[in-house]
Design a protein around this motif. Structure first.
Motif, PDB file in Angstrom:
ATOM      1  N   GLN A 178     -14.336 -18.683 -67.738  1.00 24.05           N
ATOM      2  CA  GLN A 178     -15.400 -18.278 -68.663  1.00 24.05           C
ATOM      3  C   GLN A 178     -15.245 -16.821 -69.082  1.00 24.05           C
ATOM      4  O   GLN A 178     -15.396 -16.469 -70.242  1.00 24.05           O
ATOM      5  N   THR A 179     -14.925 -15.962 -68.114  1.00 20.16           N
ATOM      6  CA  THR A 179     -14.815 -14.536 -68.385  1.00 20.16           C
ATOM      7  C   THR A 179     -13.579 -14.227 -69.223  1.00 20.16           C
ATOM      8  O   THR A 179     -13.633 -13.407 -70.139  1.00 20.16           O
ATOM      9  N   ALA A 180     -12.467 -14.879 -68.926  1.00 17.40           N
ATOM     10  CA  ALA A 180     -11.243 -14.667 -69.708  1.00 17.40           C
ATOM     11  C   ALA A 180     -11.456 -15.105 -71.156  1.00 17.40           C
ATOM     12  O   ALA A 180     -11.033 -14.404 -72.091  1.00 17.40           O
ATOM     13  N   GLU A 181     -12.114 -16.216 -71.347  1.00 20.11           N
ATOM     14  CA  GLU A 181     -12.382 -16.705 -72.703  1.00 20.11           C
ATOM     15  C   GLU A 181     -13.240 -15.709 -73.473  1.00 20.11           C
ATOM     16  O   GLU A 181     -12.938 -15.349 -74.611  1.00 20.11           O
ATOM     17  N   GLU A 206     -12.156 -13.242 -76.740  1.00 17.72           N
ATOM     18  CA  GLU A 206     -12.891 -13.328 -78.008  1.00 17.72           C
ATOM     19  C   GLU A 206     -13.523 -11.991 -78.385  1.00 17.72           C
ATOM     20  O   GLU A 206     -13.527 -11.609 -79.551  1.00 17.72           O
ATOM     21  N   ALA A 207     -14.066 -11.282 -77.392  1.00 18.23           N
ATOM     22  CA  ALA A 207     -14.824 -10.066 -77.669  1.00 18.23           C
ATOM     23  C   ALA A 207     -13.989  -8.793 -77.590  1.00 18.23           C
ATOM     24  O   ALA A 207     -14.470  -7.721 -77.941  1.00 18.23           O
ATOM     25  N   GLY A 208     -12.770  -8.899 -77.087  1.00 15.36           N
ATOM     26  CA  GLY A 208     -11.943  -7.710 -76.925  1.00 15.36           C
ATOM     27  C   GLY A 208     -12.373  -6.844 -75.752  1.00 15.36           C
ATOM     28  O   GLY A 208     -12.145  -5.632 -75.756  1.00 15.36           O
ATOM     29  N   ASP A 209     -12.980  -7.468 -74.762  1.00 14.88           N
ATOM     30  CA  ASP A 209     -13.431  -6.735 -73.577  1.00 14.88           C
ATOM     31  C   ASP A 209     -12.265  -6.293 -72.715  1.00 14.88           C
ATOM     32  O   ASP A 209     -11.206  -6.920 -72.714  1.00 14.88           O
ATOM     33  N   SER A 210     -12.469  -5.228 -71.970  1.00 14.92           N
ATOM     34  CA  SER A 210     -11.511  -4.765 -70.975  1.00 14.92           C
ATOM     35  C   SER A 210     -11.858  -5.463 -69.658  1.00 14.92           C
ATOM     36  O   SER A 210     -12.995  -5.394 -69.207  1.00 14.92           O
ATOM     37  N   ILE A 224      -3.568 -16.777 -55.214  1.00 12.89           N
ATOM     38  CA  ILE A 224      -4.714 -16.514 -56.084  1.00 12.89           C
ATOM     39  C   ILE A 224      -4.258 -15.669 -57.266  1.00 12.89           C
ATOM     40  O   ILE A 224      -4.592 -15.957 -58.418  1.00 12.89           O
ATOM     41  N   GLU A 225      -3.472 -14.643 -56.988  1.00 17.15           N
ATOM     42  CA  GLU A 225      -2.984 -13.776 -58.064  1.00 17.15           C
ATOM     43  C   GLU A 225      -2.145 -14.569 -59.069  1.00 17.15           C
ATOM     44  O   GLU A 225      -2.272 -14.378 -60.283  1.00 17.15           O
ATOM     45  N   GLY A 226      -1.312 -15.475 -58.585  1.00 24.46           N
ATOM     46  CA  GLY A 226      -0.516 -16.296 -59.482  1.00 24.46           C
ATOM     47  C   GLY A 226      -1.368 -17.142 -60.401  1.00 24.46           C
ATOM     48  O   GLY A 226      -1.105 -17.240 -61.608  1.00 24.46           O
ATOM     49  N   LYS A 227      -2.415 -17.744 -59.844  1.00 24.51           N
ATOM     50  CA  LYS A 227      -3.304 -18.576 -60.661  1.00 24.51           C
ATOM     51  C   LYS A 227      -4.097 -17.712 -61.655  1.00 24.51           C
ATOM     52  O   LYS A 227      -4.331 -18.130 -62.784  1.00 24.51           O
ATOM     53  N   VAL A 228      -4.472 -16.516 -61.230  1.00 25.96           N
ATOM     54  CA  VAL A 228      -5.161 -15.591 -62.133  1.00 25.96           C
ATOM     55  C   VAL A 228      -4.244 -15.244 -63.304  1.00 25.96           C
ATOM     56  O   VAL A 228      -4.665 -15.288 -64.472  1.00 25.96           O
ATOM     57  N   ASP A 232      -2.695 -15.591 -69.007  1.00 25.77           N
ATOM     58  CA  ASP A 232      -1.665 -15.928 -69.996  1.00 25.77           C
ATOM     59  C   ASP A 232      -2.164 -16.984 -70.980  1.00 25.77           C
ATOM     60  O   ASP A 232      -1.854 -16.934 -72.173  1.00 25.77           O
ATOM     61  N   GLU A 233      -2.940 -17.960 -70.483  1.00 25.06           N
ATOM     62  CA  GLU A 233      -3.487 -19.004 -71.349  1.00 25.06           C
ATOM     63  C   GLU A 233      -4.330 -18.417 -72.471  1.00 25.06           C
ATOM     64  O   GLU A 233      -4.390 -18.957 -73.565  1.00 25.06           O
ATOM     65  N   TYR A 234      -5.023 -17.317 -72.175  1.00 16.97           N
ATOM     66  CA  TYR A 234      -5.898 -16.679 -73.151  1.00 16.97           C
ATOM     67  C   TYR A 234      -5.226 -15.479 -73.819  1.00 16.97           C
ATOM     68  O   TYR A 234      -5.893 -14.741 -74.544  1.00 16.97           O
ATOM     69  N   ASP A 235      -3.934 -15.293 -73.549  1.00 22.22           N
ATOM     70  CA  ASP A 235      -3.180 -14.170 -74.102  1.00 22.22           C
ATOM     71  C   ASP A 235      -3.940 -12.858 -73.864  1.00 22.22           C
ATOM     72  O   ASP A 235      -4.153 -12.064 -74.769  1.00 22.22           O
ATOM     73  N   LEU A 236      -4.348 -12.687 -72.618  1.00 23.93           N
ATOM     74  CA  LEU A 236      -5.204 -11.563 -72.232  1.00 23.93           C
ATOM     75  C   LEU A 236      -4.505 -10.705 -71.191  1.00 23.93           C
ATOM     76  O   LEU A 236      -3.993 -11.224 -70.193  1.00 23.93           O
ATOM     77  N   GLU A 237      -4.481  -9.412 -71.447  1.00 19.37           N
ATOM     78  CA  GLU A 237      -3.953  -8.489 -70.454  1.00 19.37           C
ATOM     79  C   GLU A 237      -5.120  -7.939 -69.665  1.00 19.37           C
ATOM     80  O   GLU A 237      -6.127  -7.532 -70.239  1.00 19.37           O
ATOM     81  N   ALA A 238      -4.977  -7.925 -68.355  1.00 21.56           N
ATOM     82  CA  ALA A 238      -6.036  -7.421 -67.487  1.00 21.56           C
ATOM     83  C   ALA A 238      -5.402  -6.793 -66.258  1.00 21.56           C
ATOM     84  O   ALA A 238      -4.318  -7.200 -65.827  1.00 21.56           O
ATOM     85  N   GLU A 239      -6.099  -5.824 -65.712  1.00 19.07           N
ATOM     86  CA  GLU A 239      -5.668  -5.253 -64.435  1.00 19.07           C
ATOM     87  C   GLU A 239      -6.050  -6.237 -63.339  1.00 19.07           C
ATOM     88  O   GLU A 239      -7.160  -6.761 -63.330  1.00 19.07           O
ATOM     89  N   VAL A 240      -5.111  -6.496 -62.441  1.00 17.37           N
ATOM     90  CA  VAL A 240      -5.387  -7.354 -61.290  1.00 17.37           C
ATOM     91  C   VAL A 240      -5.156  -6.510 -60.053  1.00 17.37           C
ATOM     92  O   VAL A 240      -4.091  -5.930 -59.869  1.00 17.37           O
TER      93      VAL A 240
END
Length: 122
Positions: A19-22, A26-30, A48-52, A57-65
């Motif tokens: 939900q959060t990745a989606e 969409e919103a361009g959130d960090s 867990i990190e692999g699944k994250v 990647d599914e949402y083409d989203l870059e995030a700090e993990v």
């Protein structure tokens, strides 16, 4: 918006991640994903990190993990409040057979102690 998502490998945390990745895409959130120690999860932190990463990647989203050690609730509050996050997001528990919401120990601690806004995803 600067979001901090806590995830420990439970079913509700995976739902919160999706939900959060989606929304972030969409919103361009960090987004920062904090992988928490969860003794109830059978998944290793690396799994867990692999699944994250797959979900991001599914949402083409870059995030700090980042991996968070210590008491998960206290660490989320410390990171969320201390690093200027706009919102802390967590899996919000489940409904009991009587329809009442059961909130996990970590979520309850964060809701009661964080100065940052908290969103529980069910």
């Amino acid at each position: 918006m600067k979001l901090l998502l806590g995830i420990g490998g439970s079913d509700d945390s995976w739902h919160a991640l999706t939900q959060t990745a989606e929304r972030a895409a969409e919103a361009g959130d960090s987004l920062t994903v904090a992988i928490l120690e969860n003794p109830d999860s059978e998944m290793a932190p690396e799994a867990i990190e692999g699944k994250v990463e797959e979900t991001l990647d599914e949402y083409d989203l870059e995030a700090e993990v980042r991996h968070v050690e210590g008491d998960p609730g206290a660490m989320l509050v410390e990171i969320g409040d201390g690093e200027g996050y706009d919102q802390i997001v967590l899996g919000g528990g489940q409904r009991s057979p009587m329809g009442k919401i059961r909130v996990g120990q970590v979520a309850e601690f964060v809701v009661l102690n964080a100065e940052t806004s908290v969103t529980l995803v069910r």
